[in-house]
Write a protein that holds these residues in place. Structure first.
Motif, PDB file in Angstrom:
ATOM      1  N   ALA A   1      -9.097  -9.572  -3.924  1.00  0.00           N
ATOM      2  CA  ALA A   1      -7.778  -8.935  -3.821  1.00  0.00           C
ATOM      3  C   ALA A   1      -7.908  -7.523  -3.236  1.00  0.00           C
ATOM      4  O   ALA A   1      -7.104  -7.110  -2.397  1.00  0.00           O
ATOM      5  CB  ALA A   1      -7.100  -8.887  -5.186  1.00  0.00           C
ATOM      6  N   GLY A   2      -8.935  -6.795  -3.659  1.00  0.00           N
ATOM      7  CA  GLY A   2      -9.167  -5.445  -3.146  1.00  0.00           C
ATOM      8  C   GLY A   2      -9.476  -5.474  -1.650  1.00  0.00           C
ATOM      9  O   GLY A   2      -9.019  -4.618  -0.886  1.00  0.00           O
TER      10      GLY A   2
ATOM     11  N   TYR B   1      -6.630  -1.389  -7.865  1.00  0.00           N
ATOM     12  CA  TYR B   1      -7.527  -0.983  -6.777  1.00  0.00           C
ATOM     13  C   TYR B   1      -7.138   0.383  -6.224  1.00  0.00           C
ATOM     14  O   TYR B   1      -8.002   1.209  -5.931  1.00  0.00           O
ATOM     15  CB  TYR B   1      -7.465  -2.028  -5.662  1.00  0.00           C
ATOM     16  CG  TYR B   1      -8.386  -1.760  -4.496  1.00  0.00           C
ATOM     17  CD1 TYR B   1      -9.721  -2.169  -4.526  1.00  0.00           C
ATOM     18  CD2 TYR B   1      -7.929  -1.105  -3.357  1.00  0.00           C
ATOM     19  CE1 TYR B   1     -10.564  -1.924  -3.455  1.00  0.00           C
ATOM     20  CE2 TYR B   1      -8.766  -0.861  -2.285  1.00  0.00           C
ATOM     21  CZ  TYR B   1     -10.082  -1.264  -2.335  1.00  0.00           C
ATOM     22  OH  TYR B   1     -10.914  -1.022  -1.267  1.00  0.00           O
TER      23      TYR B   1
ATOM     24  N   LYS C   1       0.836  -1.207   0.000  1.00  0.00           N
ATOM     25  CA  LYS C   1       0.000   0.000   0.000  1.00  0.00           C
ATOM     26  C   LYS C   1       0.870   1.256   0.000  1.00  0.00           C
ATOM     27  O   LYS C   1       0.564   2.233  -0.677  1.00  0.00           O
ATOM     28  CB  LYS C   1      -0.832  -0.005   1.276  1.00  0.00           C
ATOM     29  CG  LYS C   1      -2.304   0.151   1.062  1.00  0.00           C
ATOM     30  CD  LYS C   1      -2.984   0.030   2.410  1.00  0.00           C
ATOM     31  CE  LYS C   1      -4.476   0.066   2.268  1.00  0.00           C
ATOM     32  NZ  LYS C   1      -5.130  -0.308   3.532  1.00  0.00           N
TER      33      LYS C   1
ATOM     34  N   PHE D   1     -15.514  -1.175   0.728  1.00  0.00           N
ATOM     35  CA  PHE D   1     -14.600  -1.760   1.707  1.00  0.00           C
ATOM     36  C   PHE D   1     -14.235  -0.770   2.808  1.00  0.00           C
ATOM     37  O   PHE D   1     -13.852  -1.166   3.902  1.00  0.00           O
ATOM     38  CB  PHE D   1     -13.336  -2.294   1.029  1.00  0.00           C
ATOM     39  CG  PHE D   1     -13.601  -3.510   0.178  1.00  0.00           C
ATOM     40  CD1 PHE D   1     -14.610  -4.403   0.511  1.00  0.00           C
ATOM     41  CD2 PHE D   1     -12.826  -3.775  -0.940  1.00  0.00           C
ATOM     42  CE1 PHE D   1     -14.854  -5.531  -0.270  1.00  0.00           C
ATOM     43  CE2 PHE D   1     -13.062  -4.903  -1.721  1.00  0.00           C
ATOM     44  CZ  PHE D   1     -14.075  -5.776  -1.381  1.00  0.00           C
TER      45      PHE D   1
ATOM     46  N   LEU E   1     -15.749   0.255  -5.426  1.00  0.00           N
ATOM     47  CA  LEU E   1     -15.458  -0.871  -4.534  1.00  0.00           C
ATOM     48  C   LEU E   1     -14.703  -0.386  -3.293  1.00  0.00           C
ATOM     49  O   LEU E   1     -14.900  -0.881  -2.184  1.00  0.00           O
ATOM     50  CB  LEU E   1     -14.608  -1.900  -5.289  1.00  0.00           C
ATOM     51  CG  LEU E   1     -14.312  -3.210  -4.558  1.00  0.00           C
ATOM     52  CD1 LEU E   1     -15.581  -3.999  -4.296  1.00  0.00           C
ATOM     53  CD2 LEU E   1     -13.329  -4.073  -5.363  1.00  0.00           C
ATOM     54  N   LYS E   2     -13.853   0.603  -3.505  1.00  0.00           N
ATOM     55  CA  LYS E   2     -13.065   1.176  -2.411  1.00  0.00           C
ATOM     56  C   LYS E   2     -13.969   1.721  -1.308  1.00  0.00           C
ATOM     57  O   LYS E   2     -13.692   1.580  -0.127  1.00  0.00           O
ATOM     58  CB  LYS E   2     -12.255   2.354  -2.979  1.00  0.00           C
ATOM     59  CG  LYS E   2     -10.791   2.293  -2.696  1.00  0.00           C
ATOM     60  CD  LYS E   2     -10.139   3.457  -3.397  1.00  0.00           C
ATOM     61  CE  LYS E   2      -8.649   3.412  -3.285  1.00  0.00           C
ATOM     62  NZ  LYS E   2      -8.034   4.396  -4.198  1.00  0.00           N
TER      63      LYS E   2
ATOM     64  N   LEU F   1     -16.270  -1.599 -10.663  1.00  0.00           N
ATOM     65  CA  LEU F   1     -14.947  -2.229 -10.528  1.00  0.00           C
ATOM     66  C   LEU F   1     -13.896  -1.552 -11.406  1.00  0.00           C
ATOM     67  O   LEU F   1     -12.902  -2.163 -11.785  1.00  0.00           O
ATOM     68  CB  LEU F   1     -15.022  -3.724 -10.846  1.00  0.00           C
ATOM     69  CG  LEU F   1     -15.951  -4.589  -9.979  1.00  0.00           C
ATOM     70  CD1 LEU F   1     -15.836  -6.055 -10.365  1.00  0.00           C
ATOM     71  CD2 LEU F   1     -15.640  -4.418  -8.497  1.00  0.00           C
TER      72      LEU F   1
ATOM     73  N   PHE G   1      -2.111 -10.458  -7.342  1.00  0.00           N
ATOM     74  CA  PHE G   1      -2.497  -9.575  -6.237  1.00  0.00           C
ATOM     75  C   PHE G   1      -1.810  -8.216  -6.347  1.00  0.00           C
ATOM     76  O   PHE G   1      -2.424  -7.172  -6.116  1.00  0.00           O
ATOM     77  CB  PHE G   1      -2.179 -10.222  -4.885  1.00  0.00           C
ATOM     78  CG  PHE G   1      -2.339  -9.262  -3.750  1.00  0.00           C
ATOM     79  CD1 PHE G   1      -3.589  -8.727  -3.461  1.00  0.00           C
ATOM     80  CD2 PHE G   1      -1.251  -8.847  -3.007  1.00  0.00           C
ATOM     81  CE1 PHE G   1      -3.746  -7.810  -2.438  1.00  0.00           C
ATOM     82  CE2 PHE G   1      -1.410  -7.932  -1.985  1.00  0.00           C
ATOM     83  CZ  PHE G   1      -2.652  -7.405  -1.695  1.00  0.00           C
TER      84      PHE G   1
ATOM     85  N   TYR H   1      -8.469  -7.812   0.470  1.00  0.00           N
ATOM     86  CA  TYR H   1      -7.205  -8.142   1.144  1.00  0.00           C
ATOM     87  C   TYR H   1      -6.279  -6.920   1.172  1.00  0.00           C
ATOM     88  O   TYR H   1      -5.689  -6.588   2.193  1.00  0.00           O
ATOM     89  CB  TYR H   1      -6.557  -9.320   0.406  1.00  0.00           C
ATOM     90  CG  TYR H   1      -5.272  -9.867   0.996  1.00  0.00           C
ATOM     91  CD1 TYR H   1      -5.249 -10.507   2.225  1.00  0.00           C
ATOM     92  CD2 TYR H   1      -4.074  -9.755   0.297  1.00  0.00           C
ATOM     93  CE1 TYR H   1      -4.065 -11.025   2.752  1.00  0.00           C
ATOM     94  CE2 TYR H   1      -2.884 -10.276   0.812  1.00  0.00           C
ATOM     95  CZ  TYR H   1      -2.889 -10.903   2.040  1.00  0.00           C
ATOM     96  OH  TYR H   1      -1.715 -11.409   2.555  1.00  0.00           O
ATOM     97  N   TYR H   2      -6.209  -6.239   0.030  1.00  0.00           N
ATOM     98  CA  TYR H   2      -5.347  -5.051  -0.084  1.00  0.00           C
ATOM     99  C   TYR H   2      -5.797  -3.962   0.883  1.00  0.00           C
ATOM    100  O   TYR H   2      -4.969  -3.296   1.503  1.00  0.00           O
ATOM    101  CB  TYR H   2      -5.401  -4.525  -1.514  1.00  0.00           C
ATOM    102  CG  TYR H   2      -4.521  -3.327  -1.779  1.00  0.00           C
ATOM    103  CD1 TYR H   2      -3.180  -3.491  -2.092  1.00  0.00           C
ATOM    104  CD2 TYR H   2      -5.024  -2.032  -1.721  1.00  0.00           C
ATOM    105  CE1 TYR H   2      -2.362  -2.400  -2.336  1.00  0.00           C
ATOM    106  CE2 TYR H   2      -4.225  -0.933  -1.956  1.00  0.00           C
ATOM    107  CZ  TYR H   2      -2.888  -1.122  -2.269  1.00  0.00           C
ATOM    108  OH  TYR H   2      -2.084  -0.038  -2.506  1.00  0.00           O
ATOM    109  N   SER H   3      -7.119  -3.811   1.004  1.00  0.00           N
ATOM    110  CA  SER H   3      -7.639  -2.690   1.802  1.00  0.00           C
ATOM    111  C   SER H   3      -7.311  -2.851   3.282  1.00  0.00           C
ATOM    112  O   SER H   3      -7.396  -1.888   4.024  1.00  0.00           O
ATOM    113  CB  SER H   3      -9.148  -2.540   1.597  1.00  0.00           C
ATOM    114  OG  SER H   3      -9.828  -3.624   2.207  1.00  0.00           O
ATOM    115  N   HIS H   4      -6.969  -4.054   3.737  1.00  0.00           N
ATOM    116  CA  HIS H   4      -6.530  -4.135   5.138  1.00  0.00           C
ATOM    117  C   HIS H   4      -5.097  -4.644   5.292  1.00  0.00           C
ATOM    118  O   HIS H   4      -4.750  -5.261   6.284  1.00  0.00           O
ATOM    119  CB  HIS H   4      -7.537  -4.868   6.038  1.00  0.00           C
ATOM    120  CG  HIS H   4      -7.794  -6.310   5.728  1.00  0.00           C
ATOM    121  ND1 HIS H   4      -8.489  -6.735   4.632  1.00  0.00           N
ATOM    122  CD2 HIS H   4      -7.485  -7.438   6.419  1.00  0.00           C
ATOM    123  CE1 HIS H   4      -8.595  -8.053   4.654  1.00  0.00           C
ATOM    124  NE2 HIS H   4      -7.984  -8.510   5.711  1.00  0.00           N
TER     125      HIS H   4
END
Lengths: 232, 232
Positions: B225-226, A229, A172, B175, B171-172, B209, A222, B228-231
């Motif tokens: 994936a988004g 993303y 990130k 989440f 999507l952001k 998306l 990913f 997972y990425y977001s946290h």
């Protein structure tokens, strides 16, 4: 919308030979059908298919604005997986999700040290056509890690790895701070400790992909998904 | 680290019959080898393999802390793709990246209206073992969209779709604001307009998306994936 590859002239588009074959022999498209053509460099047009025996041209009816070069670049250097199918899946998904450049890497632990680049290029183009990408990403030949480092000596490199004892920053953070990003992803079994230390000693930054144990191709997908993303 | 599935008792773990077969016949593991066992419900232990003829048990040497239920839940309801391989790839990747629950959906445009659930469950477990997930996600049977909506009438649903004429949020944003998320992803050719209107009329929120045209399984993988990425 069906997109094909060819050369674009002011008045017409000339389809690439393999695309003509595909249109006539496989898709059995008809004269006059609606068709879209890109040169893969950001140009694309719409028009009508003009069939003349074994020849096929496109009469241009619509010219779309040139796709600008992205301000954000993501180059993934990744060791191909033992299973070719998994690597092909990475290739397809990363193209759909907007990768800019891919370099298949050879590392000490690589289980695959050969690749049919021509076949890969074809798959990349198919993924572009399917996802309507008119600016094709670049696919480089299989490159030994050391050669890759030499070629990219001027660039800030990021390396995703699983070693706990070296400092890493979150993916990130990488995407938040940088616009032109090169990320290396190791093979099944990761980069060797020696390779990693070499990379770090030459200024590469370690990257953390979170707590889950990801397969090589998943790490690649990913990373590109995170890139996509992060600028939704 | 090699993880297998079984039942965990205070003093020992009993491996599941198919795992014993795999250990003895396929992996040809030896008596005394190091082995890890999970019940798939968050419990896991490490120990030594004890082989006695066709029987195999595990002597527990290490008990790991129970994996807590995640505070963030992602349930993906997705129409399986025509190509089973693509759907299996979605399944594997979404498990690796931490999906909580998957419901294969039947929609009007579905090209695939049957699934071997047993085989899918096995693939899900393999992905868990590979990625060291000791809390297995739930895989539901193939469910018609209307039944899914009835069952989830109390939940806020999100629907990823390609129609431009309906309002969508990023999507952001989904989440960022929610902890318990259910996202629907349509088949090749998307949900029908009628299905989408039904969903929206019952309170579902449209989700965007991004600008790339993604295949069904890519949309699914990207969503997880988004998450997972977001946290990270």
């Amino acid at each position: 919308m069906r997109l094909f590859i060819g050369e674009i002239f002011p008045d017409r588009a000339e389809l690439r030979a393999d695309e003509i074959h595909h249109i006539i022999k496989v898709l059995r498209m008809n004269d006059n059908e609606e068709i879209y053509v890109t040169d893969g460099k950001g140009k694309w047009v719409g028009g009508k298919l003009r069939l003349k025996g074994k020849k096929a041209e496109v009469e241009i009816l619509e010219i779309f604005p040139q796709e600008p070069l992205s301000e954000r670049i993501l180059h993934i250097a990744i060791a191909p997986t033992k299973s070719l199918e998994r690597f092909e899946f990475f290739l397809e998904k990363s193209v759909e999700l907007g990768v800019s450049e891919i370099t298949p890497l050879i590392s000490v632990n690589s289980e695959r040290k050969n690749l049919n680049l021509e076949k890969m290029q074809k798959q990349l183009e198919n993924a572009c056509k399917q996802s309507l990408r008119v600016l094709f990403p670049r696919l480089n030949p299989l490159t030994p890690l050391k050669d890759f480092m030499e070629k990219n000596a001027e660039n800030q490199l990021f390396v995703a790895h699983c070693y706990q004892e070296y400092e890493k920053i979150s993916l990130k953070k990488v995407f938040g701070n940088q616009k032109n990003i090169t990320i290396l992803i190791g093979p099944e079994g990761d980069f060797s400790k020696h390779e990693l230390e070499l990379l770090l000693s030459q200024g590469a930054t370690g990257v953390d992909l979170g707590k889950n144990r990801l397969r090589t191709e998943t790490a690649g997908i990913f990373t590109v998904a995170g890139f996509y993303y992060s600028h939704l």
